[in-house]
Design a protein around this motif. Structure first.
Motif, PDB file in Angstrom:
ATOM      1  N   THR A  73       0.838  -1.214   0.000  1.00 25.02           N
ATOM      2  CA  THR A  73       0.000   0.000   0.000  1.00 25.02           C
ATOM      3  C   THR A  73       0.865   1.253   0.000  1.00 25.02           C
ATOM      4  O   THR A  73       0.460   2.276  -0.549  1.00 25.02           O
ATOM      5  CB  THR A  73      -0.958   0.025   1.202  1.00 25.02           C
ATOM      6  OG1 THR A  73      -0.222   0.178   2.426  1.00 25.02           O
ATOM      7  CG2 THR A  73      -1.814  -1.225   1.257  1.00 25.02           C
ATOM      8  N   GLY A  78      -3.623  -0.717  -4.350  1.00 26.18           N
ATOM      9  CA  GLY A  78      -4.919  -0.764  -3.688  1.00 26.18           C
ATOM     10  C   GLY A  78      -5.768  -1.889  -4.226  1.00 26.18           C
ATOM     11  O   GLY A  78      -5.301  -2.754  -4.972  1.00 26.18           O
ATOM     12  N   ILE A 103      -5.023  -7.165   0.993  1.00 19.42           N
ATOM     13  CA  ILE A 103      -5.442  -5.795   0.644  1.00 19.42           C
ATOM     14  C   ILE A 103      -6.289  -5.738  -0.625  1.00 19.42           C
ATOM     15  O   ILE A 103      -6.543  -4.660  -1.158  1.00 19.42           O
ATOM     16  CB  ILE A 103      -4.215  -4.869   0.487  1.00 19.42           C
ATOM     17  CG1 ILE A 103      -3.239  -5.417  -0.564  1.00 19.42           C
ATOM     18  CG2 ILE A 103      -3.508  -4.684   1.838  1.00 19.42           C
ATOM     19  CD1 ILE A 103      -2.095  -4.470  -0.899  1.00 19.42           C
ATOM     20  N   ILE A 188      -5.759  -0.652   7.586  1.00 15.46           N
ATOM     21  CA  ILE A 188      -5.525  -1.035   6.188  1.00 15.46           C
ATOM     22  C   ILE A 188      -5.862  -2.501   5.985  1.00 15.46           C
ATOM     23  O   ILE A 188      -6.566  -2.875   5.042  1.00 15.46           O
ATOM     24  CB  ILE A 188      -4.061  -0.755   5.799  1.00 15.46           C
ATOM     25  CG1 ILE A 188      -3.810   0.748   5.678  1.00 15.46           C
ATOM     26  CG2 ILE A 188      -3.704  -1.463   4.484  1.00 15.46           C
ATOM     27  CD1 ILE A 188      -2.357   1.103   5.483  1.00 15.46           C
ATOM     28  N   HIS A 192      -9.428  -3.445   3.605  1.00 17.08           N
ATOM     29  CA  HIS A 192      -9.236  -3.727   2.179  1.00 17.08           C
ATOM     30  C   HIS A 192      -9.326  -5.199   1.807  1.00 17.08           C
ATOM     31  O   HIS A 192      -8.999  -5.568   0.687  1.00 17.08           O
ATOM     32  CB  HIS A 192      -7.876  -3.170   1.733  1.00 17.08           C
ATOM     33  CG  HIS A 192      -7.784  -1.679   1.834  1.00 17.08           C
ATOM     34  ND1 HIS A 192      -8.436  -0.839   0.971  1.00 17.08           N
ATOM     35  CD2 HIS A 192      -7.125  -0.879   2.716  1.00 17.08           C
ATOM     36  CE1 HIS A 192      -8.182   0.425   1.302  1.00 17.08           C
ATOM     37  NE2 HIS A 192      -7.391   0.412   2.358  1.00 17.08           N
TER      38      HIS A 192
END
Length: 547
Positions: A73, A78, A103, A188, A192
């Motif tokens: 990231t 992303g 993620i 995070i 994700h």
């Protein structure tokens, strides 16, 4: 990246209702391993050239996956961004996939044999944002190659190098800093995570179109294959899976990377196939299962017989990618004491058919197995009518593990409204449901389990100033199953020989494994009235050695 995996939604409800899709991801399985067996050995990765061995427990594997995920990231990766990985069977390959899964990024595994020609297409088509390569592997400088390619790849923002000493090394950018301790790391990693129907893998396969096709898979499609596959083979938490087949192939990816985690088993990775080292590794690590193509089995049997070093822990060797000769099965059973299992599958589906462990050994060399649960097969004629048992025709598959489609090429998905996928192969199905692949309508040669993109190589040969007509056909090889032979008609007054042809293809940056190993020069090609080359006649002549 916008993924057009249009084959997922239409079959979701039925697949879930039938219990074929499990609505979980590799994240769920890795977390379950950490909860249930955190200190169990999860991964042993051996580099043959350096003899360096790296080990991870499940706790360590998950912690490193989290670290690299946050590190990605920091590079701007992303959800739905593609991370391409051209690594051999190193621990960084496994970690990269697990990190991408944390993620919602998409892993694009790339064979280490690929060079500029293959990579430039795949990286551009897949819009890879990050590319991870070795600095050096088997004497080749990957960093130099991809650095030269980067200016032509506008989406490629970062090249990460394993084994490098510069600022863009894997350690400096991903695995070294304790990213997982950053203040925003937990958020995070929680925010994700992908869902089970999100694309998790983009893997390229060669076909008859002359360009690779990007196969899209989700957690549901891959796990719908791995679970019944492991069930038929009676694999579980006590198994140790040896994987020397490249993890950039579906064989290594699904059954060497994903399956051991799903089973809470242990994986052992070998980056270069050297039979004596494989024997030593099987004995030292207690490997119980492996899957590879026929040449691996040939080499293993030969070297165990010659060395006298037995491998009693190896209970099962699943052999796929080419037919298994009967004498090889008999030799392997006698020398290795291992059950040889035949199978057939595709990148688009994973393994589709396997024999049973309790089947007679003869099944391994006379059939390619029968369908796994959740799979239907039929052989049809040219009009699409189902053929009776024993009659060969076009093989169609309807499977819970069928892929989500080809990226940006829905018109090539080869799947009808009822979910039947045209495999491009020809097969017969016997009364018990066992199949035998009898040929391929796809114009692809399988050399040692590696598909040779025939149309693409032929197109390059037509660029040679001395060649008027060209065709590439398979000829049998005892060890590799098939090799490629180029049949050419020179232009008037011109000549061509094999060294010249090889040098030309190398100048076009073609992978060495794709270059024909035999050349036949002819005055004319057998052809139809419309001028289409009749390759079956060329194959027949090669088999009869009358060319």
């Amino acid at each position: 990246m916008e993924f057009d995996a249009v084959l997922i939604a239409p079959r979701r409800a039925q697949s879930v209702a039938q219990g074929l899709w499990h609505d979980r991801t590799i994240n769920d399985d890795l977390d379950a391993c950490v909860a249930a067996c955190p200190d169990k050995l999860a991964l042993t990765a051996v580099q043959a050239e350096s003899e360096v061995t790296t080990r991870f427990t499940y706790r360590e594997l998950a912690a490193m996956a989290d670290r690299v995920a946050v590190g990605l990231t920091r590079l701007g990766v992303g959800r739905n961004d593609v991370v391409a990985c051209q690594l051999p069977n190193w621990w960084q390959f496994t970690i990269t996939y697990l990190a991408c899964s944390r993620i919602g990024a998409v892993m694009n595994p790339l064979m280490h044999i690929f060079r500029e020609r293959e990579l430039s297409f795949m990286l551009k088509h897949g819009e890879a944002k990050v590319l991870i390569v070795p600095k050096l592997f088997r004497g080749f400088d990957f960093e130099q190659m991809v650095t030269a390619l980067q200016p032509s790849l506008p989406e490629l923002q970062h090249i990460v190098v394993v084994g490098g000493a510069s600022a863009n090394s894997f350690e400096a950018m991903l695995s070294g800093p304790a990213w997982e301790n950053d203040a925003d790391a937990r958020d995070i990693l929680a925010r994700h995570r992908p869902g089970p129907d999100d694309v998790t893998q983009l893997i390229y396969t060669s076909g008859t179109t002359g360009e690779p096709k990007g196969v899209m898979h989700t957690a549901n499609t891959t796990m719908a294959n791995i679970i019944p596959y492991a069930g038929r083979l009676r694999l579980g938490a006590d198994d140790v899976v040896l994987m020397a087949s490249p993890m950039a192939h579906q064989t290594g990816f699904m059954y060497g990377l994903m399956m051991p985690i799903m089973l809470r088993a242990s994986a052992v990775l070998l980056d270069i196939w050297e039979p004596l080292k494989a024997i030593k590794l099987i004995r030292a690590e207690g490997a119980t299962f492996t899957m590879a193509s026929t040449p691996f089995l040939t080499d293993l049997s030969k070297n165990v017989a010659e060395s006298g070093k037995t491998i009693p822990t190896l209970r099962t060797f699943l052999c796929a990618g080419a037919p298994i000769p009967g004498p090889l099965v008999e030799q392997a059973r006698r020398v290795l004491g291992t059950k040889i299992v035949s199978a057939w599958g595709m990148t688009e589906n994973g393994a589709v058919t396997l024999i049973d462990l309790d089947d007679d050994d003869e099944r391994a060399f006379t059939t390619d197995g029968y369908p796994l649960p959740g799979v239907e097969l039929k052989a049809v004629d040219v009009d699409g009518a189902t053929l009776p048992a024993g009659q060969a025709g076009k093989l169609l598959v309807r499977s819970c593990s069928n892929f989500g489609g080809y990226l940006k090429r829905q018109q090539l998905n080869s799947t009808d409204a009822d979910g039947w996928f045209d495999t491009g192969d020809l097969a017969s199905i016997d009364a018990q449901g066992y199949i035998r692949i009898t040929g391929r309508s796809k114009d692809v040669i399988i050399r040692g389990g590696e598909n040779v993109p025939v149309v693409e190589i032929e197109a390059l040969l037509y660029r040679h100033p001395a060649i008027a007509m060209a065709a590439i056909v398979a000829y049998p090889d005892e060890r590799l199953g098939e090799r490629a032979c180029a049949v050419v008609v020179p232009k008037p007054g011109q000549s061509i020989d094999l060294p010249t042809l090889v040098d030309f293809l190398k100048s076009q940056k073609v992978a060495v494994q794709y270059i024909p190993e035999r050349l036949i020069v002819r005055d004319a090609m057998p052809s139809t009235p419309s001028g289409k080359i009749q390759k079956f006649k060329l194959r027949d002549m090669l088999r009869e050695d009358k060319a």
